[in-house]
Design a protein around this motif. Structure first.
Motif, short mmCIF file in Angstrom:
data_model
loop_
_atom_site.label_atom_id
_atom_site.label_comp_id
_atom_site.label_asym_id
_atom_site.label_seq_id
_atom_site.Cartn_x
_atom_site.Cartn_y
_atom_site.Cartn_z
N SER A 178 -4.66 -54.75 33.27
CA SER A 178 -4.53 -53.36 33.73
C SER A 178 -5.49 -52.47 32.94
O SER A 178 -5.92 -52.82 31.83
CB SER A 178 -3.10 -52.87 33.53
N SER A 212 -11.43 -50.61 40.89
CA SER A 212 -11.31 -51.92 40.25
C SER A 212 -12.68 -52.31 39.71
O SER A 212 -13.71 -51.93 40.28
CB SER A 212 -10.85 -52.99 41.26
N SER A 239 -7.84 -53.42 36.83
CA SER A 239 -7.38 -52.52 37.90
C SER A 239 -6.04 -51.93 37.52
O SER A 239 -5.47 -52.25 36.48
CB SER A 239 -7.28 -53.28 39.23
N GLY A 240 -5.52 -51.11 38.42
CA GLY A 240 -4.17 -50.61 38.26
C GLY A 240 -4.04 -49.41 37.32
O GLY A 240 -4.94 -49.07 36.59
#
Length: 240
Positions: A178, A212, A239-240
């Motif tokens: 993340s 991303s 990502s995230g």
């Protein structure tokens, strides 16, 4: 038209001098891929690589000698000078990429990702903009401008590791991570010439935008094509 963004590390283009073998393989694959994917265009953002670090080291050595004589050394001024030296190296590498791709790249090299750019060719090449961050951040800003949801970051490492594998034999490769976890690893500060998987300033911006980033080995041409094709590949997704 779908736009894909590749941040091509200077360590791939010119680890100490231009790697002509890589340039030939990379350009051949990209040209073939574009001919088979008419609805897609590419943005290539060039890093500085070995020449940037060589010139930065030369400057620091010379500046230290002058400071001994003149007593006017300032770390902030040195960092600014190193940043500009690195930026100029990215622009030289970018001009090389533009020349290699010929008529596929009709626009001039982009040096300010916030300026209005008419992207009419199949490839747009960009370089460093200004001090305070690396070309990774320029790649993020261009992804935002041209509505790309992913930046492919090509460097001399295949994946992000839990630590520097050259120094820590227990460092483990990471398949996905993340943004919050990644940013804890790399911090928030940009240092000219800093070698990390993705620039801390760019990481913050990418997280804000919901982008991303795929970190992958830049000299694995087949793997780069797999990423472009959306097939299984080796690399780390942030990502995230």
């Amino acid at each position: 038209m779908v736009t894909k963004v590749l941040s091509v590390g200077g360590s791939i283009i010119a680890p100490d001098k231009p790697d002509t073998g890589f340039l030939c393989e990379f350009a051949g694959m990209i040209c073939r891929w574009l001919s088979e994917n008419s609805g897609t265009r590419l943005i290539l953002v060039a890093g500085g690589g070995g020449p940037a670090r060589t010139y930065q080291a030369a400057y620091r050595a010379a500046a230290e000698h002058c400071a001994d004589m003149q007593q006017n050394s300032a770390s902030s001024e040195a960092d600014l000078a190193c940043d500009w030296i690195g930026i100029m190296a990215t622009r030289l590498n970018a001009q090389l990429l533009k020349a290699v791709f010929g008529t596929l790249c009709v626009q001039e090299v982009v040096t300010d990702p916030t300026e209005a750019v008419e992207f009419t060719g199949r490839i747009l090449v960009a370089a460093g903009w200004k001090p305070g961050f690396s070309t990774d951040n320029d790649a993020v800003l261009l992804a935002q401008r041209f509505h790309a949801d992913t930046v492919v970051n090509l460097s001399n490492i295949e994946k992000v590791y839990t630590d520097d594998p050259r120094k820590n034999p227990d460092a483990r490769p990471i398949d996905s991570i993340s943004w919050s976890e990644f940013r804890r690893m790399v911090g928030d500060e940009w240092i000219p010439g800093k070698n990390c998987p993705f620039d801390p300033v760019a990481s913050k911006k990418a997280q804000e935008l919901g982008l991303s980033v795929i970190c992958a080995a830049g000299k694995n041409i087949a793997n780069i094509q797999a990423i472009l094709d959306g097939r299984a590949y080796a690399g780390t997704v942030i990502s995230g």
